[in-house]
Scaffold this motif. Sequence first.
Motif, mmCIF file in Angstrom:
data_model
loop_
_atom_site.group_PDB
_atom_site.id
_atom_site.type_symbol
_atom_site.label_atom_id
_atom_site.label_comp_id
_atom_site.label_asym_id
_atom_site.label_seq_id
_atom_site.Cartn_x
_atom_site.Cartn_y
_atom_site.Cartn_z
ATOM 1 N N GLU A 1 0.825 -1.211 0.000
ATOM 2 C CA GLU A 1 0.000 0.000 0.000
ATOM 3 C C GLU A 1 0.858 1.260 0.000
ATOM 4 N N VAL B 1 -1.745 4.134 -1.848
ATOM 5 C CA VAL B 1 -3.169 3.806 -1.872
ATOM 6 C C VAL B 1 -3.997 4.899 -1.202
ATOM 7 N N TYR C 1 -4.492 4.574 5.566
ATOM 8 C CA TYR C 1 -3.904 4.467 4.236
ATOM 9 C C TYR C 1 -3.032 5.690 3.955
#
Length: 343
Positions: free
Chosen positions: A169, A174, A194
Amino acid sequence: MIFPEGSMTSLKAVGETAYDVVIVGSGVSGAIIAQQLSQAGKRVLILEAGPGEDATLSGYENYLQRFYGANIKDNQAPYPRNRNAAMPRSPDLKKLAEGETDTSTYIVQQGPFVTDSVYTRVLGGTTMHWEAKVPRFLPEDFEMKSQFEKAVDWPVGYDELESYYRIAEREFGVSGDVEEQKRIGVKFPPDYVYPMHKMPHSYLDQKVNEGLQGTGVELDGKQYELCIRSFPQARNGIPNPAYDGGKGFRPVGAISTHQVDAGERCQGNNNCVPLCPVQAKYHAGKTLSKALQTGRVDILTQAVASRIHIDPDNGRVTRIEFKHYKDPDSGDHESASVSAKLF
């Protein structure tokens, strides 16, 4: 995927270089492996079947223009047909009876199911086609046999892979919302967020959500409330200042372009697939660019791995033969091989 002119290596240079590692393919897996090994001091060669034009800004823009001018805008539309490995295209699909075989493309398909798979010989692999949706698996997805008497259980579980999800990620950059994902059963470490805030809902999403609010469905004796949630996406949005313990996140923008704002944030072009016009969507070139900066990674394009040689005594790969094509429109090629410590 855009690098400065001359970033790719030559067949002659490959023959004169000793490599620690050879990687077949420059897609997302090959790119990340190359980056990590090069940062660890290893000399790396990537054999890539795609053409060299992919590696320039003008090549990327040519892809975009070819896509814009195509009558049928499928996921293969930006890329020229390769006579040596015909890709399945939407206009070419034909129904097949059960057991009937179609060998007209690189992928041999047997009926009744047929697909216009996104297989293409292109630098960057599937990241030059994908929608950049990156949801994690649910913990029970790894235990299908135990939980649901379907298929088989994975040899590893969600908890063993969770830290690798976080690494991916970060690499992808992300945009997502942890609380939304928790509602569907995804588990995260405490205080994790995130790298970037979720992509905002479109006007249509908002209106549909208004109609869904308060609506519930029953499944297996449980009641669930319906609502619209966003996918975690490998697409540049607004960086989350709470990421990485408050250190925040800096998005990776477009590579080697004069457009200073290009690639920094999704501009809502509504044309993300297969290519983002401003490179706000992640593609493997963003990782490969960092790998090339180490000076320890070479990429040989139009090089198709054709045979693997294995030591019969220990089962280890000793070298890889490949065909180096002069032109995607021609079958003319040179055969060569490369040795390394790891493949």
